[in-house]
Write an enzyme that holds these catalytic residues in place. Structure first.
Site, mmCIF file in Angstrom:
data_model
loop_
_atom_site.group_PDB
_atom_site.id
_atom_site.type_symbol
_atom_site.label_atom_id
_atom_site.label_comp_id
_atom_site.label_asym_id
_atom_site.label_seq_id
_atom_site.Cartn_x
_atom_site.Cartn_y
_atom_site.Cartn_z
ATOM 1 N N THR A 127 0.824 -1.209 0.000
ATOM 2 C CA THR A 127 0.000 0.000 0.000
ATOM 3 C C THR A 127 0.858 1.259 0.000
ATOM 4 O O THR A 127 0.555 2.229 -0.698
ATOM 5 C CB THR A 127 -0.948 0.001 1.219
ATOM 6 O OG1 THR A 127 -1.853 -1.101 1.109
ATOM 7 C CG2 THR A 127 -1.745 1.293 1.298
ATOM 8 N N SER A 183 -7.029 -0.669 -6.671
ATOM 9 C CA SER A 183 -6.633 -1.011 -5.310
ATOM 10 C C SER A 183 -5.167 -1.401 -5.348
ATOM 11 O O SER A 183 -4.663 -1.860 -6.394
ATOM 12 C CB SER A 183 -7.464 -2.195 -4.791
ATOM 13 O OG SER A 183 -6.878 -2.776 -3.651
ATOM 14 N N THR A 184 -4.482 -1.243 -4.243
ATOM 15 C CA THR A 184 -3.116 -1.768 -4.162
ATOM 16 C C THR A 184 -3.098 -3.237 -4.549
ATOM 17 O O THR A 184 -2.146 -3.723 -5.167
ATOM 18 C CB THR A 184 -2.565 -1.604 -2.735
ATOM 19 O OG1 THR A 184 -2.461 -0.208 -2.434
ATOM 20 C CG2 THR A 184 -1.191 -2.253 -2.587
ATOM 21 N N ASN A 185 -4.195 -3.939 -4.246
ATOM 22 C CA ASN A 185 -4.208 -5.388 -4.405
ATOM 23 C C ASN A 185 -4.314 -5.854 -5.846
ATOM 24 O O ASN A 185 -4.142 -7.043 -6.115
ATOM 25 C CB ASN A 185 -5.339 -5.984 -3.576
ATOM 26 C CG ASN A 185 -5.201 -5.658 -2.110
ATOM 27 O OD1 ASN A 185 -4.144 -5.199 -1.667
ATOM 28 N ND2 ASN A 185 -6.259 -5.881 -1.352
ATOM 29 N N THR A 233 35.198 -38.665 -12.755
ATOM 30 C CA THR A 233 33.956 -38.817 -11.997
ATOM 31 C C THR A 233 34.327 -39.058 -10.541
ATOM 32 O O THR A 233 35.284 -39.779 -10.255
ATOM 33 C CB THR A 233 33.121 -40.005 -12.520
ATOM 34 O OG1 THR A 233 33.889 -41.208 -12.412
ATOM 35 C CG2 THR A 233 32.701 -39.785 -13.966
ATOM 36 N N SER A 240 46.893 -12.823 -2.395
ATOM 37 C CA SER A 240 47.183 -12.977 -0.976
ATOM 38 C C SER A 240 47.951 -11.770 -0.458
ATOM 39 O O SER A 240 48.763 -11.180 -1.173
ATOM 40 C CB SER A 240 48.010 -14.244 -0.737
ATOM 41 O OG SER A 240 48.426 -14.334 0.607
ATOM 42 N N SER A 241 47.691 -11.439 0.810
ATOM 43 C CA SER A 241 48.441 -10.371 1.459
ATOM 44 C C SER A 241 49.742 -10.885 2.070
ATOM 45 O O SER A 241 50.577 -10.105 2.519
ATOM 46 C CB SER A 241 47.585 -9.737 2.569
ATOM 47 O OG SER A 241 47.282 -10.716 3.563
ATOM 48 N N LYS A 278 50.669 -15.558 -5.489
ATOM 49 C CA LYS A 278 49.415 -16.307 -5.487
ATOM 50 C C LYS A 278 48.330 -15.514 -6.202
ATOM 51 O O LYS A 278 48.160 -14.319 -5.965
ATOM 52 C CB LYS A 278 48.978 -16.588 -4.051
ATOM 53 C CG LYS A 278 47.774 -17.516 -3.909
ATOM 54 C CD LYS A 278 47.614 -17.920 -2.453
ATOM 55 C CE LYS A 278 46.493 -18.933 -2.268
ATOM 56 N NZ LYS A 278 45.161 -18.302 -2.366
#
Length: 480
Positions: A106, A145-147, A192, A323-324, A329
């Site tokens: 609404t 209507s909102t509906n 697999t 990586s830090s 990497k």
């Protein structure tokens, strides 16, 4: 002494006076919704197609009411003019409501009603709030209507948004097909359960990725067709109260014209007022696509793992340091982010399912969270697919030699021998390969009872990536 500029104006609604920013087009019910629902910080304007869809609905209603003589033509023309502005992307800032809201939408319906009324008053040369000249409820929301407005707008927004997702999927599938062509001669080991299986080509692997996504392009279009059925004209609960008997058909026809979408009236408007089954079905389709993408990204991460301690059969584009602490990497960041998007969409699907189940009697008041989750799923999935294509798949290259070495070091060729020498003998040879560290070719060369023709069949692994009927007739040759 000068007076400070006025920053607020006062309007009234059935609950009393409300303070509103002086330049805002929205009115008191929108202001109350802003105050009542400070939930996520995500505004409904985050989804422009939803706002556009609301404008289409309001245009269709105004045109239908004017044609039936139930709405002043001048007012209808003003409403339509403002709706054209909104549909063109103007005034998005006037839709500040949170996507999470009570009231079954609404607040959202009144938001657009108030914006249309106040912008219309401005066009008419009148101040905001002069609702005696153009009223949010009596004029803009006439026969609605909102509906019926809100569910119709959600369906339109999905139809307007799903085309971008389908295009993104088609483009990604096309890029995967191009890679399949490029990798068609790269022989490798199929697996697999993460164990060595049988030979295949890298092209076959990538073609399978493309095929599974192309399936979903078609399915998305088929399922989206369920959103062509709308309940516009049903008003509050589907009975059509407060409408002209001819309004429903006229409004739906006008909506087809203004939106360009093949919408039709639902067969039973009371059922359509509360039924959210199409949302559940479509969300399930989005989840299906997300899970397929996530599986593909899992495979890309595995195939590119290493570079020295993993499979290392393909290279993904290096986008950023990984990586830090570990120099050199590089991480598969794009497949990782697509995995995360998939997890989010799977969660959204559960939310949509629960919200759909929570409907009661003649209305489902949980449609705001359904709308948010579906529209956000479409957005996230489309963006993730585009990023996967442009920043990852386009730049994938094959490590041809690594693929070959993995195949030669495996027992994969033993499977191809079973039609001629039987499962038990092939298993025995496979064990010899694993225990000796020799290749399958070396082990076969040491078998005096196997024919040269049979051994020759294993020399070209490409022959083992497709059906080869002639090989089934070969028999070992005894030499004693």
């Amino acid at each position: 002494m000068t007076n400070a500029p006025q920053t607020e104006r006062i309007e009234k609604d059935p609950l009393g006076p409300v303070s509103i920013p002086v330049h805002a087009y929205y009115g008191p019910q929108t202001a109350r919704g802003i105050a009542n629902f400070p939930i996520s910080g995500i505004r409904i304007s985050h989804f422009p197609n939803f706002i556009k869809a609301l404008a289409y609905v309001k245009t269709a209603a105004a045109r239908a009411n004017a044609a039936l003589g139930d709405l002043n033509k001048q007012k209808a023309d003003i409403i339509c003019q403002v709706c054209e502005e909104i549909a063109a992307g103007r005034h998005l800032g006037e839709f500040p409501l949170d996507v999470f809201q009570g009231g079954a939408g609404t607040s959202t319906n009144m938001n657009i009603n108030e914006v249309i009324a106040n912008r219309g008053l401005e066009i008419m040369g009148l101040p905001r709030g002069r609702y005696d000249a153009l009223h949010p409820n009596n004029d803009v929301n006439f026969a609605q209507s909102t509906n019926d407005v809100y569910p119709t707008a959600i369906r339109l927004a999905i139809l307007l948004s799903r085309g971008a997702l389908q295009r993104a999927l088609e483009q990604l599938a096309g890029e995967l097909e191009a890679k399949a062509e490029n990798f068609s001669d790269v022989i490798k080991l199929g697996r697999t359960q993460l164990q060595d299986a049988v030979p295949m080509t890298l092209g076959q692997e990538f073609q399978a990725f493309a095929t599974t996504l192309r399936e979903d392009v078609a399915r998305l279009g088929e399922i989206a067709a369920f959103f062509h059925e709308i309940n516009l004209g049903g008003t509050a609960i589907g009975t059509g109260i407060n409408t002209n008997p001819d309004y429903q058909a006229a409004a739906v026809a006008e909506l087809r014209a203004v939106s360009g979408l093949p919408v039709v009236s639902a067969g039973n408007l009371i059922e359509a007022c509360w039924d959210t089954g199409a949302f559940v079905l479509f969300s399930g389709m989005l989840k299906r696509t997300a899970t397929k993408l996530s599986k593909i990204c899992n495979d890309l991460r595995l195939l590119s793992s290493g570079p020295r301690g993993g499979l290392n059969e393909i290279n993904l584009p290096a986008l950023q340091p990984g990586s830090s602490i570990m120099p050199g990497k590089v991480n598969p960041v794009v497949p990782e982010v697509v995995n995360q998007v998939a997890f989010q969409i799977i969660g959204y699907d559960l939310t949509i399912t629960l919200a759909s189940e929570a409907g009661q009697l003649q209305l489902n008041v949980m449609e705001p969270v359904i709308a948010y989750n579906i529209l956000h799923s479409l957005e996230l999935l489309t963006n993730a697919i585009d990023v996967l294509r442009m920043k990852c798949v386009v730049g994938i290259t094959a490590n041809v030699e690594t693929c070959r070495k993995h195949l030669e070091a495996s027992t994969a060729v033993a499977t191809a021998l079973t039609p001629a020498i039987g499962y038990e003998r092939a298993a025995e040879l496979a064990k010899q390969v694993l225990s000796s560290g020799k290749t399958i070719r070396e082990v076969l060369a040491e078998q005096p009872d196997l024919s040269e023709d049979l051994i020759a069949q294993t020399a070209d692994p490409h022959l083992l990536t497709r059906p080869t009927r002639s090989r089934l007739a070969l028999q070992p040759r005894a030499e004693n």
